[in-house]
Write an enzyme that holds these catalytic residues in place. Structure first.
Site, mmCIF file in Angstrom:
data_model
loop_
_atom_site.group_PDB
_atom_site.id
_atom_site.type_symbol
_atom_site.label_atom_id
_atom_site.label_comp_id
_atom_site.label_asym_id
_atom_site.label_seq_id
_atom_site.Cartn_x
_atom_site.Cartn_y
_atom_site.Cartn_z
ATOM 1 N N GLU A 242 32.314 30.339 -102.948
ATOM 2 C CA GLU A 242 33.638 30.456 -102.352
ATOM 3 C C GLU A 242 33.793 31.828 -101.720
ATOM 4 O O GLU A 242 33.425 32.843 -102.315
ATOM 5 C CB GLU A 242 34.717 30.253 -103.428
ATOM 6 C CG GLU A 242 36.126 30.270 -102.891
ATOM 7 C CD GLU A 242 37.152 29.937 -103.971
ATOM 8 O OE1 GLU A 242 38.349 29.907 -103.644
ATOM 9 O OE2 GLU A 242 36.757 29.724 -105.139
ATOM 10 N N CYS B 118 27.634 24.091 -105.967
ATOM 11 C CA CYS B 118 26.846 23.195 -105.139
ATOM 12 C C CYS B 118 25.387 23.571 -105.347
ATOM 13 O O CYS B 118 25.066 24.527 -106.042
ATOM 14 C CB CYS B 118 27.205 23.343 -103.665
ATOM 15 S SG CYS B 118 28.846 22.750 -103.249
#
Length: 234
Positions: free
Chosen positions: A81, A7
């Site tokens: 993550e 992202c």
């Protein structure tokens, strides 16, 4: 980012008397759109502004960012993550934390609320994130232990700016930075720059395993929360 692997995050924390502009955040996000083609989200409150571009992988329906706690006093944008989010979520729920999504990144919000600035030591994964604490007027930037996810920061006359990529910063800086001789020498010698040094003056990396806390009066904390030398052989 809801388990996202790539992202884009960016934002500003400006000095008193300045206000984070929507156009600035939109330009930051537009430059990072290739990192997160599934949508963009924004947060603006006075001199603080955050922008996030999302690549959706986990929790497609409720993992949008920015992400907030229940009373919206904490705001998070993240890239990466959290590998131990299932275990960490269980630990936090046992202490009374109530989750509103299935996103791995929501554990960052609750861990900070529960453990304060030591929360980063409980996070395992590959990540870079920005968390704004409205009550403390504190912006927290952090990067994973090995620096898998990128994060760059610069201090300008109007305040602090950060982004996943340098070119996003260049899109909003009023004065383009000069070449950094030390960074150029490193690049010509090794084909990369190391440490906090980049090719441009005044733009540096947040280091692997580093947390930076910026308050209303400047940097409150900047430390390495993890170093390879801390690993003990078994």
């Amino acid at each position: 980012c809801g388990g996202t692997l790539m992202c884009g995050i960016a934002g500003v924390y400006l000095h008193a008397g300045h206000e984070a502009g929507a156009d600035t955040l939109q330009r930051l996000a537009a430059t990072l759109a290739h990192r997160g083609p599934d949508g963009a989200g924004y947060y603006r409150h006075g001199r603080i502004g955050l922008a996030h571009t999302r690549l959706s992988i986990i929790d497609l329906e409720t993992g949008q960012q920015p992400m907030y706690n229940a009373d919206q006093t904490l705001c998070l944008i993240a890239n990466g993550e959290i590998y131990n989010y299932i275990e960490l979520r269980k630990e936090l729920e046992q202490q009374g934390c109530v989750f509103s999504t299935h996103s791995d990144c929501e554990t960052i919000l609750h861990a900070y609320a529960r453990y304060g600035l030591d929360f980063v030591e409980r996070l395992h994964g590959m990540f870079a994130f920005a968390l704004y604490d409205a009550r403390q007027q504190r912006l927290i930037l952090a990067r994973d232990r090995l620096g898998i996810k990128p994060l760059f920061i610069t201090r300008q006359p109007e305040g602090w700016l950060f982004a996943s990529e340098i070119k996003a910063l260049l899109a909003v800086l009023h004065v383009k930075p000069e070449m950094n001789p030390a960074g150029l020498a490193q690049y010509l010698q090794t084909n990369f720059t190391c440490g906090a040094t980049t090719l441009l003056q005044g733009i540096e990396r947040v280091l692997p395993g580093e947390i930076v806390a910026i308050g209303a009066h400047g940097v409150e904390l900047r430390r390495r929360y993890w170093l390879p030398s801390q690993i003990q052989p078994v």
